[in-house]
Design an enzyme around this catalytic site. Structure first.
Site, PDB file in Angstrom:
ATOM      1  N   ASP A 162       0.977  -1.224   0.229  1.00 52.38           N
ATOM      2  CA  ASP A 162       0.078  -0.021   0.025  1.00 52.38           C
ATOM      3  C   ASP A 162       0.912   1.187  -0.002  1.00 52.38           C
ATOM      4  O   ASP A 162       2.321   1.212   0.360  1.00 52.38           O
ATOM      5  CB  ASP A 162      -1.019  -0.125   1.317  1.00 52.38           C
ATOM      6  CG  ASP A 162      -2.193   0.666   0.985  1.00 52.38           C
ATOM      7  OD1 ASP A 162      -2.239   1.219  -0.069  1.00 52.38           O
ATOM      8  OD2 ASP A 162      -3.210   0.273   1.754  1.00 52.38           O
ATOM      9  N   LEU A 163       0.253   2.459  -0.376  1.00 48.20           N
ATOM     10  CA  LEU A 163       1.002   3.467  -0.635  1.00 48.20           C
ATOM     11  C   LEU A 163       2.154   3.846   0.423  1.00 48.20           C
ATOM     12  O   LEU A 163       3.227   4.150  -0.031  1.00 48.20           O
ATOM     13  CB  LEU A 163      -0.031   4.891  -0.559  1.00 48.20           C
ATOM     14  CG  LEU A 163       0.632   6.086  -1.099  1.00 48.20           C
ATOM     15  CD1 LEU A 163       1.195   6.152  -2.630  1.00 48.20           C
ATOM     16  CD2 LEU A 163      -0.659   7.433  -0.812  1.00 48.20           C
TER      17      LEU A 163
END
Length: 215
Positions: A196-197
């Protein structure tokens, strides 16, 4: 198209770009179709319609040059205080597994890479705080919270995304047991794992890595 052409013609190896876009309930881009959120679709119990919707999203995404679709969200949510309740299919692992698998089938029918998220236990965070610790045992983690991921892997899922949270103090994005022993060795997943980011940076703030390079 211009970016792909430049990459093919002007870089040393000429390897095309993988373009990834969010597709939780349609392609998240301007002038595209918007479908109901997953919690609303789950309340229909309409498995066939979920597959058809996935196919529609896949066609539209492909026409926009998208290669990787970030979706569906298959987090089992058990705390209504959690701020991302509407993104997933609810609290039931079987319903979530069935609906998510059909959405994956629809997305991948047009050649997209579907990325199911977030692996794992993201929807049972402490106090409902997004990305907070998940206090669960391995039995619940594998048989309930990770069940939709396992079923989609068995049905041909090509990609999944790790979650921000930790389980028993170990961040999922740096959890060798979860990512290797369970996902690769036990489930025989040979697809793409995407963080994820800010998940990799989060290994530093979680103090399991000294710096970004180690993370």
């Amino acid at each position: 198209q211009e970016m792909q052409q430049w990459v093919r013609d002007s870089t040393r190896l000429g390897i095309p770009i993988f373009f990834a876009e969010e597709c939780p309930h349609g392609l998240m881009a301007l002038n595209t179709m918007v479908f109901p959120t997953a919690i609303g679709r789950a309340s229909s119990f309409n498995v066939e319609l979920e597959r058809i919707m996935g196919m529609a999203v896949a066609v539209e995404s492909s026409l926009h040059g998208v290669n990787i679709a970030f979706g569906p969200v298959a987090d089992i949510a058990r705390d209504p205080r959690w701020s991302r309740m509407e993104e997933g299919y609810g609290e039931d692992p079987v319903l979530t597994a069935v609906m998510a698998s059909q959405y994956v089938w629809g997305l991948q029918s047009a050649g997209l890479i579907a990325t199911m998220k977030h692996f794992s236990a993201y929807g049972v965070s402490e106090g409902g705080h997004n990305g907070a610790s998940a206090h669960v045992g391995n039995r619940e983690l594998l048989s309930v919270l990770s069940y939709p991921f396992m079923k989609s892997v068995q049905n041909g899922l090509k990609s999944l995304m790790t979650s921000y949270n930790d389980v028993d103090g170990i961040p999922c994005s740096g959890n060798e047991w979860l990512m290797k022993e369970v996902l690769r060795d036990s489930w025989h997943f040979n697809g793409l794992v995407i963080s994820d980011l800010y998940a990799i940076n989060g290994l530093v703030s979680a103090r399991v890595a000294a710096d970004y390079s180690e993370a």
